[in-house]
Design an enzyme around this catalytic site. Structure first.
Site: not given
Length: 293
Positions: A134, A204, A45-46, A108, A139, A162
């Site tokens: 993850y 992470i 994401t980062t 989504y 999100r 994660k």
């Protein structure tokens, strides 16, 4: 012992004039390794994976693996909300030589717990690479329950998770239900130290982008059971951790790296946008206080 241990950086993807800055990425990787980061996570994401093309995604992973050259593990973000696409990206990561793949829960489309299990099972069956799940409900709009993680943990090449729920109750349940040796990594800088204290293996981290040394030292101390040192670093890092989220991640991290002279441009790709001046001032104050600028 799991190789997915300690402070892994969810590394930003630097862009110059909207294009991938390859030299900038290589420089960031060298900065990370020189400061003791335990692992590199490209295309998370980062790393703005949502706005990378497939060709760019593959290039970032290839370049990361090549630059790291086996010095630390590379855990490539390969998740998607399409199982077929996740398989394709995971295959590409394996071909590039990544040590593992980080797979986000499909976002989504809100799959059921059974859908989540079948998704991860399909990717694990298609690509023989160590997989870290993850879970980041803030999100994705879906929370993978501890029971589902434990089911996935029975699949040979699913080796960790994660957990970015920031919920120590849920993380405790995951640790309790999963086999020994299953890597449990915090997905929130704030809960990284307590996660290790209750049996997790690391983090992470977003904050590692700007302060890899102290994040790695905090994880080393926590994993060694040195509670006093881990706590001291946790509270030293706390203002910096908070500053990394005064705007949508990775906008503050990229802005900070630009202020520190580590990248040429801190601009994210649209629809993310640069920070407003008030937040930039707040961020700068924290960086100055920490001695980073």
């Amino acid at each position: 012992m799991s190789k997915f241990r300690g402070a892994f950086v969810a590394i930003v993807t630097p862009f110059t004039d909207g294009q991938l800055d390859e030299q900038g990425l290589q420089d960031l990787i060298e900065f990370q390794i020189a400061n003791g980061t335990h692992g590199i996570v490209p295309c998370g994401t980062t790393g703005e994976s949502a706005t990378l093309t497939h060709a760019e995604h593959r290039r970032v992973v290839e370049l990361t693996v090549k630059t790291v050259a086996g010095r630390v593990p590379v855990l490539a973000g390969t998740g998607s909300n399409s199982t077929a696409e996740s398989i394709e990206l995971t295959r590409a990561a394996k071909e590039a030589g990544a040590d593992g793949a980080l797979l986000i829960t499909p976002y989504y489309n809100k799959p059921s717990q059974e859908g989540l299990y079948q998704h991860f099972k399909a990717v694990a069956a298609a690509v023989d690479i160590p997989i870290i799940l993850y879970n980041v409900p803030s999100r994705t709009a879906v929370n993978m329950l501890p029971e589902t993680v434990a089911r996935c943990a029975q699949i040979a090449n699913i080796v960790g998770v994660k957990e970015a729920t920031a919920d120590l109750n849920q993380i405790s349940q995951v640790i309790r239900l999963c086999p020994k040796g299953f890597a449990i990594m915090s997905g929130d800088d704030f809960t990284s130290m307590p996660t290790v204290m209750i049996g997790g293996t690391g983090v992470i981290s977003v904050t590692s982008n700007v302060e890899p040394k102290d994040m790695a030292a905090m994880m080393d101390a926590a994993l060694a059971g040195d509670i006093a040192k881990a706590q001291e670093l946790h509270y030293k890092l706390l203002p910096l951790m908070q500053a990394m989220f005064i705007d949508t991640n990775p906008v503050p991290a990229k802005t900070a790296l630009m202020m520190m002279g580590k990248i040429k441009s801190g601009l994210p790709r649209l629809p993310l946008y640069k920070m407003n001046e008030a937040n930039e001032e707040k961020l700068k104050k924290v960086l100055v206080g920490y001695g980073l600028v």
